[in-house]
Enzyme design. Structure first.
Site, PDB file in Angstrom:
ATOM      1  N   HIS A  86     -18.709   7.413 -26.339  1.00  0.00           N
ATOM      2  CA  HIS A  86     -18.613   7.374 -25.124  1.00  0.00           C
ATOM      3  C   HIS A  86     -19.833   6.921 -25.044  1.00  0.00           C
ATOM      4  O   HIS A  86     -21.522   7.919 -25.312  1.00  0.00           O
ATOM      5  CB  HIS A  86     -18.340   8.147 -24.344  1.00  0.00           C
ATOM      6  CG  HIS A  86     -18.372   7.837 -23.061  1.00  0.00           C
ATOM      7  ND1 HIS A  86     -17.925   6.817 -22.100  1.00  0.00           N
ATOM      8  CD2 HIS A  86     -19.268   7.052 -21.707  1.00  0.00           C
ATOM      9  CE1 HIS A  86     -17.912   6.266 -21.063  1.00  0.00           C
ATOM     10  NE2 HIS A  86     -19.090   7.017 -21.124  1.00  0.00           N
ATOM     11  N   ASP A 165      -9.975  10.796 -10.869  1.00  0.00           N
ATOM     12  CA  ASP A 165     -11.429   9.681 -11.073  1.00  0.00           C
ATOM     13  C   ASP A 165     -11.428   8.364 -10.394  1.00  0.00           C
ATOM     14  O   ASP A 165     -12.366   8.073  -9.744  1.00  0.00           O
ATOM     15  CB  ASP A 165     -11.366   9.711 -12.468  1.00  0.00           C
ATOM     16  CG  ASP A 165     -13.334   9.277 -12.832  1.00  0.00           C
ATOM     17  OD1 ASP A 165     -13.725   9.760 -13.005  1.00  0.00           O
ATOM     18  OD2 ASP A 165     -13.215   8.271 -13.431  1.00  0.00           O
ATOM     19  N   ARG A 172     -17.806   7.079  -4.441  1.00  0.00           N
ATOM     20  CA  ARG A 172     -18.891   7.459  -5.058  1.00  0.00           C
ATOM     21  C   ARG A 172     -19.122   6.482  -5.394  1.00  0.00           C
ATOM     22  O   ARG A 172     -21.428   6.646  -4.740  1.00  0.00           O
ATOM     23  CB  ARG A 172     -19.135   8.574  -6.299  1.00  0.00           C
ATOM     24  CG  ARG A 172     -18.694   9.599  -6.086  1.00  0.00           C
ATOM     25  CD  ARG A 172     -18.275  10.114  -8.238  1.00  0.00           C
ATOM     26  NE  ARG A 172     -19.432   9.929  -9.307  1.00  0.00           N
ATOM     27  CZ  ARG A 172     -19.430   9.241  -9.960  1.00  0.00           C
ATOM     28  NH1 ARG A 172     -18.327   9.592 -10.685  1.00  0.00           N
ATOM     29  NH2 ARG A 172     -20.772   9.582 -10.365  1.00  0.00           N
ATOM     30  N   SER A 187     -16.149  12.611 -14.414  1.00  0.00           N
ATOM     31  CA  SER A 187     -16.372  11.846 -14.993  1.00  0.00           C
ATOM     32  C   SER A 187     -15.711  11.342 -16.083  1.00  0.00           C
ATOM     33  O   SER A 187     -14.646  10.983 -15.858  1.00  0.00           O
ATOM     34  CB  SER A 187     -16.572  10.634 -13.825  1.00  0.00           C
ATOM     35  OG  SER A 187     -16.127   9.411 -13.279  1.00  0.00           O
ATOM     36  N   LYS A 191     -11.285  11.998 -18.015  1.00  0.00           N
ATOM     37  CA  LYS A 191     -10.721  10.279 -18.885  1.00  0.00           C
ATOM     38  C   LYS A 191     -11.397  11.049 -20.969  1.00  0.00           C
ATOM     39  O   LYS A 191     -10.462  10.135 -21.462  1.00  0.00           O
ATOM     40  CB  LYS A 191     -11.366   9.083 -18.904  1.00  0.00           C
ATOM     41  CG  LYS A 191     -10.847   8.876 -17.542  1.00  0.00           C
ATOM     42  CD  LYS A 191     -11.330   7.363 -17.208  1.00  0.00           C
ATOM     43  CE  LYS A 191     -12.817   6.979 -17.182  1.00  0.00           C
ATOM     44  NZ  LYS A 191     -13.915   7.246 -16.447  1.00  0.00           N
TER      45      LYS A 191
END
Length: 432
Positions: A86, A165, A172, A187, A191
């Site tokens: 990620h 999320d 947010r 967040s 996932k």
């Protein structure tokens, strides 16, 4: 049935710098997802978290509570180990495209559930959708089958993963609490953990084009996410990487796909290759299939990674050999004098590419496949007066003026021999 906790009490605890209990956290995340905790109450709690932070135990429990609102995937039935990556997002960050097939060519399955771009950072799915026929939406059965046969999937995350999320992210975004590190970390990691990967490598960007502008903030975020992964039983490591200058020589959807294919063909810009190889080495080690950088480079040079790429794109309906879209209009930015390109600000290039149509201001906005910027020089390169430094591409030429405005002050040429800016190393730190 009466609720076991009261939202105002939870807000007050965090407002007064207290530590939330496991029960409070489990309840507030679930109750917010169910609509029992109102938007304004969660807004207040998110602001209290931004201002007062969370302990490791709180962030870990908050992440677990977000995962518990949805489904969990499992890759236990696959014949090969899994590893995912990620990135916190940047400009010209097309690394997922060559990385997933490269790692798959070593027998490691890569379930890369990706997103779309928002603002000045590009989205992996937007890039791949510039390939004619390619589709982002896969069923769980299609995803598993492709991982077993091809070994790599880049697709949209299903709506069943951590639904809390999606709701909290949107809140947010409109309440000035995006920057809360506990909420960013939970967040991302809710996932990734729900996705079920065995190993995870995080690419945490630092610099003007990144979400985290300072190494200190990036290191805090990386440490928080590595701890969350470790606490959840996922082998997790993070690299802090520089995002003060765009990655590679392109920013924009089809332009970045073209550059990624060059990397898979054994060429491409040195920085893109360097980061792809560094992340591949980390992913393979985390999946217990260690390979040294020379082995990884060899898979780019000899066509193994390209074979995986072609199979991955074709499996999702993409025409690998179709020409990529090209924008209808182009204009250039030229060097005003001879010398050395001293600076090239990632954020300025990202905003300019976004204004050309490569990105979106709201989730529902369309993107132009061919829009974006090609860079013809990077900091440290000698340039001549009148030399083209950048080519701007768009289908809508009325966008050029605002894109050029975004670039003002975003780059500079200094006389040869003048004290220039020394580029930062690409990989700044490793956190495990």
């Amino acid at each position: 049935m009466a609720e076991p906790f009261d939202a105002v009490d939870v807000i007050r605890t965090k407002r007064d710098r207290g530590e939330l209990t496991a029960g409070q956290i489990d309840w507030v995340v679930d109750a917010y997802t169910r609509g029992v905790v109102a938007e304004e109450q969660m807004s207040a709690l998110a602001m209290a978290i931004l201002l007062n932070g969370m302990s490791r135990a709180e962030v870990s429990r908050w992440t677990a509570a977000m995962i518990a609102t949805g489904e969990r995937m499992s890759f236990a039935g696959l014949s090969r180990p899994t590893a995912d990556k990620h990135s916190t997002g940047g400009v010209g960050d097309k690394i997922t495209l060559p990385l997933a097939p490269l790692v798959a060519s070593f027998g490691v399955a890569v379930p890369q559930l990706s997103g779309r771009g928002l603002g000045h950072t590009g989205g992996t799915l937007d890039k791949l959708e510039s390939i004619p026929g390619w589709r982002a939406a896969l069923s769980n059965e299609e995803l598993m089958s492709q991982l077993d046969t091809v070994g790599a999937v880049i697709c949209a995350a299903g709506s069943g993963l951590a639904p809390a999320d999606r709701k909290l992210y949107a809140l947010r975004d409109v309440t000035g609490t995006v920057e809360a590190i506990p909420l960013i970390a939970s967040s991302i990691m809710s996932k990734k953990i729900a996705e079920g990967t065995g190993a995870l490598v995080l690419d945490v960007k630092v610099g003007s084009g990144a979400f985290m502008k300072t190494a200190e903030d990036a290191r805090t975020l990386a440490r928080t996410m590595v701890d969350l992964g470790t606490d959840a039983g996922v082998r997790t490591v993070a690299l802090l990487t520089d995002m003060s200058v765009p990655l590679g020589l392109t920013a924009g959807n089809a332009l970045e796909v073209r550059e990624s294919v060059e990397v898979l063909a054994g060429g491409g810009p040195a920085d893109v290759v360097e980061l792809t190889v560094a992340l591949a080495v980390e992913m393979l080690a985390a999946a217990d299939r260690p390979a040294d950088p020379d082995d990884v480079r060899a898979a780019l040079a000899d066509g193994r990674a390209m074979d995986s790429w072609r199979a991955m794109i074709a499996a999702q309906g993409g025409d690998v050999d179709a020409p990529l879209p090209v924008a209808k209009e182009a204009t250039t930015v030229v060097a005003p004098s001879s010398g050395v390109l001293a600076t090239l600000d990632a954020y300025a290039v990202g905003v300019a590419a976004w204004r050309l149509g490569a990105g979106r201001a709201r989730k529902e906005d369309p993107v132009q496949a061919g829009a974006g910027i090609e860079l013809h020089a990077k900091p440290g390169d000698r340039v001549s007066a009148g030399q083209v430094l950048m080519t701007l591409h768009t289908d809508t030429p009325e966008r050029f003026a605002r894109a050029e405005e975004a670039l003002v002050g975003g780059w500079s040429v200094v006389p040869e021999g003048a004290p220039g800016i020394i580029p930062a190393p690409l990989v700044l730190d490793r956190i495990a």
